[in-house]
Design a protein around this motif. Structure first.
Motif, PDB file in Angstrom:
ATOM      1  N   TYR A   1      29.703 -31.490 -77.262  1.00  7.64           N
ATOM      2  CA  TYR A   1      28.532 -31.444 -76.381  1.00  7.64           C
ATOM      3  C   TYR A   1      28.800 -30.553 -75.178  1.00  7.64           C
ATOM      4  N   LEU A   2      27.843 -29.689 -74.863  1.00  6.86           N
ATOM      5  CA  LEU A   2      27.937 -28.828 -73.688  1.00  6.86           C
ATOM      6  C   LEU A   2      26.899 -29.314 -72.685  1.00  6.86           C
ATOM      7  N   TYR A   3      27.356 -30.010 -71.658  1.00  4.44           N
ATOM      8  CA  TYR A   3      26.436 -30.629 -70.700  1.00  4.44           C
ATOM      9  C   TYR A   3      25.750 -29.570 -69.844  1.00  4.44           C
ATOM     10  N   ASN A   4      24.476 -29.710 -69.674  1.00  7.05           N
ATOM     11  CA  ASN A   4      23.704 -28.806 -68.823  1.00  7.05           C
ATOM     12  C   ASN A   4      23.322 -29.548 -67.556  1.00  7.05           C
TER      13      ASN A   4
ATOM     14  N   GLY B   1      32.581 -15.159 -73.811  1.00  5.08           N
ATOM     15  CA  GLY B   1      32.717 -15.004 -75.263  1.00  5.08           C
ATOM     16  C   GLY B   1      31.667 -15.786 -76.031  1.00  5.08           C
ATOM     17  N   CYS B   2      31.357 -17.012 -75.576  1.00  4.27           N
ATOM     18  CA  CYS B   2      30.332 -17.835 -76.239  1.00  4.27           C
ATOM     19  C   CYS B   2      28.946 -17.208 -76.108  1.00  4.27           C
TER      20      CYS B   2
ATOM     21  N   THR C   1      25.592 -22.562 -72.100  1.00  8.10           N
ATOM     22  CA  THR C   1      25.866 -23.419 -70.945  1.00  8.10           C
ATOM     23  C   THR C   1      26.973 -24.394 -71.284  1.00  8.10           C
ATOM     24  N   ASP C   2      27.793 -24.715 -70.286  1.00  8.42           N
ATOM     25  CA  ASP C   2      28.836 -25.732 -70.428  1.00  8.42           C
ATOM     26  C   ASP C   2      29.164 -26.273 -69.047  1.00  8.42           C
TER      27      ASP C   2
ATOM     28  N   LEU D   1      28.067 -18.369 -61.065  1.00  7.43           N
ATOM     29  CA  LEU D   1      27.386 -19.482 -61.727  1.00  7.43           C
ATOM     30  C   LEU D   1      28.277 -20.713 -61.771  1.00  7.43           C
ATOM     31  N   LEU D   2      29.554 -20.516 -62.057  1.00  7.88           N
ATOM     32  CA  LEU D   2      30.499 -21.637 -62.061  1.00  7.88           C
ATOM     33  C   LEU D   2      30.619 -22.241 -60.663  1.00  7.88           C
TER      34      LEU D   2
END
Length: 762
Positions: free
Chosen positions: A424-427, A623-624, A639-640, A715-716
């Motif tokens: 899961y990639l939390y948004n 890369g993703c 998103t992660d 963004l991070l």
């Protein structure tokens, strides 16, 4: 001998009219009747709807008379063909082909269409019949008056001549009045005498006979139509009904004709009411009704339901290419014509095909959704398609649905929690309590990694380096140092799929962050549900006790019980909407004491590994995102935010926000990339005059790459700053403890330990 026998059979068939009838029932002949009857129906509608003009009143009546007579003659001819053909086939035990059955059923439809046309215009027809009979009587009287003058003008009286004259006078008297059956019979008897002795000329007698025949038909128009269009004989030939329904299903364009067939099937009911071989005629009617409905369900309704369901399923799953849907190869049926039909009347019911199919689909979709809740979106799409394609207004299932199309399914997550946090990639922007045991396992792995000698020694070396050189580096942790850490750790070894130990550690932190994101997502949904349920309560701080108010008023026991239930519901809603708002604080309180204990001193170095982790994360994230534009989208993501949430959570557990902020890491990153981008711009300006296209393209790509990396770091930074808000990053552990003590003192509690232990217990 065989030739003689064959000749006898042909002779017998011809004698019975079998050969003649079989020829008539060919599709070509039926088509001719179809053209004749439809043409007659159009003329009938045209004449009946046309307003009568006084100057052409006589012509209009003549036209109406002719069209009425023509309709009766068509009905008589068609009825004779149907009865004769069916009875001949039955008496001679000859099998009837499907083509013959379809032709005969088409004739039955034409027969009932004639009857329905008369019935539809019954008011105008009844009004016209009175005028037409009067006109025909006038024409007959005029002809009789001419013959009467001829008899009177002859002076040679005899008894026979007097009898003829008397007969003519009697015919006149009978025609001067209503056209009843008795009067018409008297006219017929009188003229059988009055036409003797050449009273009428040949050119006068034939028109008179034609007028009297028309008078008979028009006077009994309603009865004649009813008799000629009666299809009660179909009771004995109802075996043709299944074949007829199959034909209607195959040719859905003409689906409206089914009304005529059911009208024909109802014609046997009046005869069945006089049945004497059973105790009551109701038994016969119920049996007939049941038989017809079973055939109708089997050969039309059930087939239609299954075909509609199949079409909806194949249309929704076209991406699977389950079947050849090319209409030029497999043909195409427009079954929507069935749903534009008006309800069919049969016995004491109305058969609504549209409602029947809608109910079937509602029932099927509901039952299948209860079995597999994750298919709710598929069936919802099929409902929408049924509305668009067939106009079927279906009912929503209103089942507790899963949300595979719009997010994550809570039930599936709870069953596969280990799979969820790894994938899961939390948004953070999209947005219960997570299991304590799961976080303990993850933090155990986290502690082992931080305790590793290679990692611990590198971090201690970096901490010492930063403390010694921070004055020279303007209190900023060098980007090159973090990048060197990220690349150097690959020397310790990589997994078969090319991941370093730092990659796996980043994934671990993302999993922890995803767990926190899951907690927030579920709790937010719960609070939204609670707030929706309690929105009608005016003031949550001041809720009256309804049970006490009811008791004061002395109301009944049932009312007191209802008030007690209401108080309980309001209490639950209030507590649910209020408690748990500090759920992140609770999760921090559970693990913070252990993280900050002396035996876990090796975790104190965590803040120094955050810069290399961010470098690793940015490379992974870019890369993703690049994979999104590729054909093979394995591992693609946009998103992660779980990583940012995990870092913020662990920094809070270790109370290292200030230590991390002292690195001024994101400022160092921004300065590094801005410096490199400015250098590229200067180089571009220098090389602008060289006209070297390859060099310029390389420099443009370099600038674009630097811009992408800077944007990803920004963004991070924003995600991490937002995540820190959840854990109150503005205060240190000491400041929070002091705040607890102040709050406990104001509440009259000697210390804040009780509050802390309560939180830990939760």
């Amino acid at each position: 001998m065989q030739k003689k026998k064959k000749l006898e059979n042909v002779t017998l068939c011809n004698a019975c009219g079998y050969h003649t009838v079989c020829t008539i029932t060919k599709s070509k002949d039926v088509q001719s009747y179809y053209v004749f009857v439809t043409s007659w129906m159009m003329k009938m509608e045209s004449i009946m709807s046309k307003e009568q003009k006084s100057d052409k009143f006589s012509e209009d009546l003549s036209s109406r008379c002719n069209i009425f007579v023509q309709g009766i003659l068509y009905a008589y001819g068609i009825s004779t063909i149907i009865k004769t053909t069916m009875n001949l086939y039955m008496s001679m035990q000859k099998p009837m082909t499907k083509a013959s059955v379809k032709s005969l059923c088409r004739l039955v439809e034409l027969l009932k269409s004639i009857e329905h046309t008369f019935h539809r215009r019954s008011a105008v027809v009844a009004d016209s019949v009175a005028h037409i009979t009067h006109q025909l009587q006038s024409q007959a009287l005029a002809a009789i008056a001419t013959a009467k003058k001829r008899v009177i003008s002859d002076k040679k009286y005899s008894e026979q001549r007097l009898d003829v004259l008397s007969a003519l006078v009697l015919a006149e008297n009978a025609l001067n009045g209503p056209s009843t059956k008795e009067r018409r019979l008297m006219v017929s008897l009188a003229l059988s005498v009055g036409t003797q002795m050449k009273t009428f000329k040949d050119e006068e007698l034939l028109p008179l006979q034609l007028v009297l025949k028309k008078l008979d038909l028009i006077s009994e128009l309603r009865e004649r139509v009813k008799v000629q269009c009666d299809c009660g004989f179909l009771y004995w030939h109802r075996a043709v009904f299944p074949i007829y329904l199959d034909d209607v299903y195959d040719h859905a364009v003409d689906a409206a004709r089914i009304h005529y067939m059911f009208s024909a099937l109802r014609d046997c009911v009046p005869t069945m009411l006089h049945a004497k071989h059973l105790e009551t005629c109701d038994q016969l009617l119920e049996s007939y009704d049941k038989e017809i409905m079973e055939v109708f369900n089997e050969h039309l309704l059930d087939k239609l339901c299954k075909e509609i369901e199949k079409d909806l399923r194949l249309s929704v799953h076209t991406h699977l290419k389950l079947d050849d849907r090319n209409p030029f190869k497999v043909g195409m049926k427009d079954l929507a014509h069935f749903f534009s039909l008006k309800p069919i009347r049969f016995f004491n019911r109305f058969i609504d095909i549209k409602a029947y199919v809608t109910h079937y689909l509602d029932k099927t979709f509901y039952n299948l959704t209860t079995v597999a809740l994750h298919d709710w979106a598929t069936y919802s799409e099929m409902r929408s398609l049924a509305m668009q394609r067939y106009g079927l207004m279906m009912t929503e299932a209103h089942l507790p649905s899963q949300t595979l199309e719009q997010g994550l399914d809570v039930l599936e997550i709870m069953r596969n929690i280990h799979v969820f946090v790894s994938r899961y990639l939390y948004n953070l922007n999209n947005q219960v309590n997570f299991t304590y045991q799961f976080l303990r396992k993850k933090f155990y792995i986290f502690s082992q990694f931080m305790y590793d000698e290679h990692i611990k020694s590198r971090l201690i070396k970096d901490i010492r380096f930063f403390r010694e050189t921070k004055d020279q580096t303007d209190q900023k942790y060098p980007f090159e140092r973090a990048e060197k850490f990220n690349r150097g750790i690959r020397k310790l070894g990589i997994t078969p799929d090319g991941q370093s130990y730092l990659d796996q550690f980043r994934q671990l932190i993302s999993q922890i962050g995803n767990a926190m994101g899951y907690v927030r997502m579920i709790r937010s949904g719960g609070l939204h549900c609670c707030s929706s349920a309690i929105r009608f309560v005016p003031d949550l701080e001041d809720i009256v006790n309804f049970e006490e108010l009811v008791k004061e008023e002395g109301l009944s026991e049932e009312t007191q019980k209802a008030a007690r239930v209401l108080d309980s519901v309001l209490s639950d809603l209030t507590s649910n909407s209020a408690e748990g708002t500090e759920y992140f604080k609770m999760l921090v309180g559970v693990f913070a004491p252990e993280f900050r204990s002396v035996k876990n001193m090796h975790l104190r170095n965590f803040y120094m590994i955050v810069p290399p982790l961010t470098v690793n994360f940015v490379e992974h994230s870019i890369g993703c995102k690049e994979k999104l534009n590729k054909k093979n989208k394995g591992g693609a993501a946009f998103t992660d935010d779980g990583f940012a949430m995990g870092v913020a959570y662990i920094l809070k557990l270790l109370d290292q926000y200030q230590e991390f902020d002292s690195l001024h890491w994101f400022q160092a990153v921004r300065e590094k990339y801005m410096k490199e981008m400015n250098a590229v711009v200067k180089e571009q300006n220098v090389q602008a005059t060289s006209q070297d296209e390859k060099l310029m393209q390389t420099m443009n790509l370099t600038q674009k790459r630097l811009d992408v990396y800077l944007q990803e770091f920004e963004l991070l930074y924003f995600s991490l700053s937002s995540a820190r808000i959840f854990f109150r990053a503005d205060k240190t552990a000491a400041e929070e403890n002091q705040e607890k003590k102040d709050k406990a003192t104001s509440n009259g509690t000697p210390g804040g330990s009780a509050s802390s232990s309560d939180t830990t217990t939760k």
